[in-house]
Design an enzyme around this catalytic site. Structure first.
Site, PDB file in Angstrom:
ATOM      1  CE  LYS A   1      58.099  18.911  27.811  1.00 10.70           C
ATOM      2  NZ  LYS A   1      56.713  18.686  27.337  1.00 10.70           N
TER       3      LYS A   1
ATOM      4  CB  CYS B   1      55.019  19.833  20.406  1.00 15.91           C
ATOM      5  SG  CYS B   1      54.484  20.825  21.827  1.00 15.91           S
TER       6      CYS B   1
HETATM    7  C1  LIG Z   1      56.613  18.575  23.328  1.00 22.48           C
HETATM    8  C2  LIG Z   1      55.484  19.203  23.631  1.00 22.48           C
HETATM    9  C3  LIG Z   1      54.252  18.509  23.984  1.00 22.48           C
HETATM   10  C4  LIG Z   1      53.430  19.005  24.966  1.00 22.48           C
HETATM   11  C5  LIG Z   1      53.700  20.281  25.681  1.00 22.48           C
HETATM   12  O1  LIG Z   1      54.828  20.482  26.183  1.00 22.48           O
HETATM   13  O2  LIG Z   1      52.740  21.095  25.707  1.00 22.48           O
HETATM   14  N1  LIG Z   1      52.250  18.379  25.292  1.00 22.48           N
HETATM   15  C6  LIG Z   1      51.875  17.229  24.643  1.00 22.48           C
HETATM   16  O3  LIG Z   1      50.806  16.645  24.940  1.00 22.48           O
HETATM   17  N2  LIG Z   1      52.685  16.708  23.690  1.00 22.48           N
HETATM   18  C7  LIG Z   1      53.856  17.295  23.316  1.00 22.48           C
HETATM   19  O4  LIG Z   1      54.544  16.752  22.416  1.00 22.48           O
END
Ligand SMILES: C=Cc1c(C(=O)O)[nH]c(=O)[nH]c1=O
Length: 314
Positions: free
Chosen positions: A44, A132
């Site tokens: 993540k 993000c």
């Molecule tokens: C790193 C945060 C990301 C997130 C998030 O943690 O909200 N959601 C996404 O669809 N892509 C992201 O790159």
């Protein structure tokens, strides 16, 4: 047929892996990915410090009478960089390659994480998230070309020109493909690009409740799943054509061997799954592997190189 491939000169048993953010936030999930039939895995995206992320509900499958995709505004919840750095130190690299994704809230945070990774001399492959969409108040780097250029200059230098990759947002304008690729091509140590992250700031509405369905950002969130496949394929092929010295990792709308085949045909070397993995779990890798092998057999392809990047035009 064989799904064997190589990425940055590393051998992989198959081209499938998770998308950062899905089934990869804590050790138990990472261990499940290690045990799964994925060819590689990624953590993540992390920030320097742990984060709780946005209030729930923050992820939803968009049902209708059949899920067409997902919407999320997680808000970058993660255990903090030291947790994932420790995981890279105990990962079994003989089983499969590991990518570590970072998404610092500031340039200095990104540089601090890059500096620690450089000193750690870990075999983990760095994927810098430029896309993000869900940290309130933060315009994503992938849509600010000057900021992206500055970050790449600092990060590639800070990483001692070691090979790394970037996770890109979807672009929708040919001029933007051109401009983003021109910047990326000035950094030879950016060895791969991962296309695409979710399509930012979609809005899902429920007709019965007459309400949005996720809590953060008044219901606005990143779109994934079937909805994004054509945009994902376009971004994979656009960067495959513009960045001949780099590898492309495809992400977006993959839920079966069919979409994995399309991403590979469009130029992807590896293929990531997000929404479909979230819904099905790590068993999906065995299923999609079998489906991809079956498609290759039907078409008479022995290896991925027989069709990878060989999309025809009319
Ligand atoms: C790193 C945060 C990301 C997130 C998030 O943690 O909200 N959601 C996404 O669809 N892509 C992201 O790159």
């Amino acid at each position: 047929p064989s799904l064997a491939t190589t990425f940055l000169d590393l051998p992989l048993t198959n081209p499938l892996m998770n998308a950062s953010g899905v089934w990869c936030s804590v050790a138990s999930q990472l261990e499940a990915l290690l045990e799964s039939e994925s060819g590689a895995m990624v953590t993540k995206s992390c920030t320097l410090e742990p984060r709780d992320g946005n209030p729930e509900p923050r992820y939803r499958v968009l049902d209708g009478n059949k899920p067409w995709g997902s919407i999320n505004s997680m808000g970058l919840p993660n255990e903090g960089f030291p947790y994932y750095l420790r995981y890279t130190e105990r990962h079994d690299y003989e089983t499969k390659p590991l990518f570590i994704s970072i998404s610092g809230l500031t340039l200095d945070d990104n540089l601090a994480m890059v500096d620690s990774l450089k000193d750690a001399v870990t075999p983990a492959i760095l994927e810098v998230n430029l896309s993000c969409p869900n940290v309130p108040g933060k315009a994503q780097l992938g849509y600010d070309f000057d900021a992206m250029d500055t970050l790449l200059a600092e990060v590639t230098s800070g990483y001692g020109q070691r090979q790394l990759g970037v996770k890109l947002p979807p672009y929708f304008d040919i001029a933007h493909f051109d401009e983003a690729a021109a910047i990326l091509n000035r950094y030879p140590s950016v060895a791969f690009v991962t296309c695409i992250n979710s399509i930012g700031n979609a809005l899902a509405i429920d007709i019965n409740s007459e309400s949005v369905i996720i809590k953060p950002k008044d219901g606005f969130g990143g779109l994934g799943g079937d909805y994004v496949l054509p945009t994902a394929l376009a971004n994979v092929n656009a960067f495959f054509r513009r960045c001949p010295e780099k590898a492309v990792i495809g992400c977006g709308g993959v839920k079966s061997g069919q979409e994995a085949f399309l991403h590979l045909l469009a130029g992807a070397t590896l293929v990531q799954m997000g929404t479909a993995l979230y819904e099905e779990g790590p068993g999906i890798f065995a299923r999609v592997k079998a489906e991809l092998l079956s498609i290759m057999a039907q078409k008479g392809y022995e290896n991925l190189s027989d069709f990878q990047g060989k999309l025809k035009t009319l």
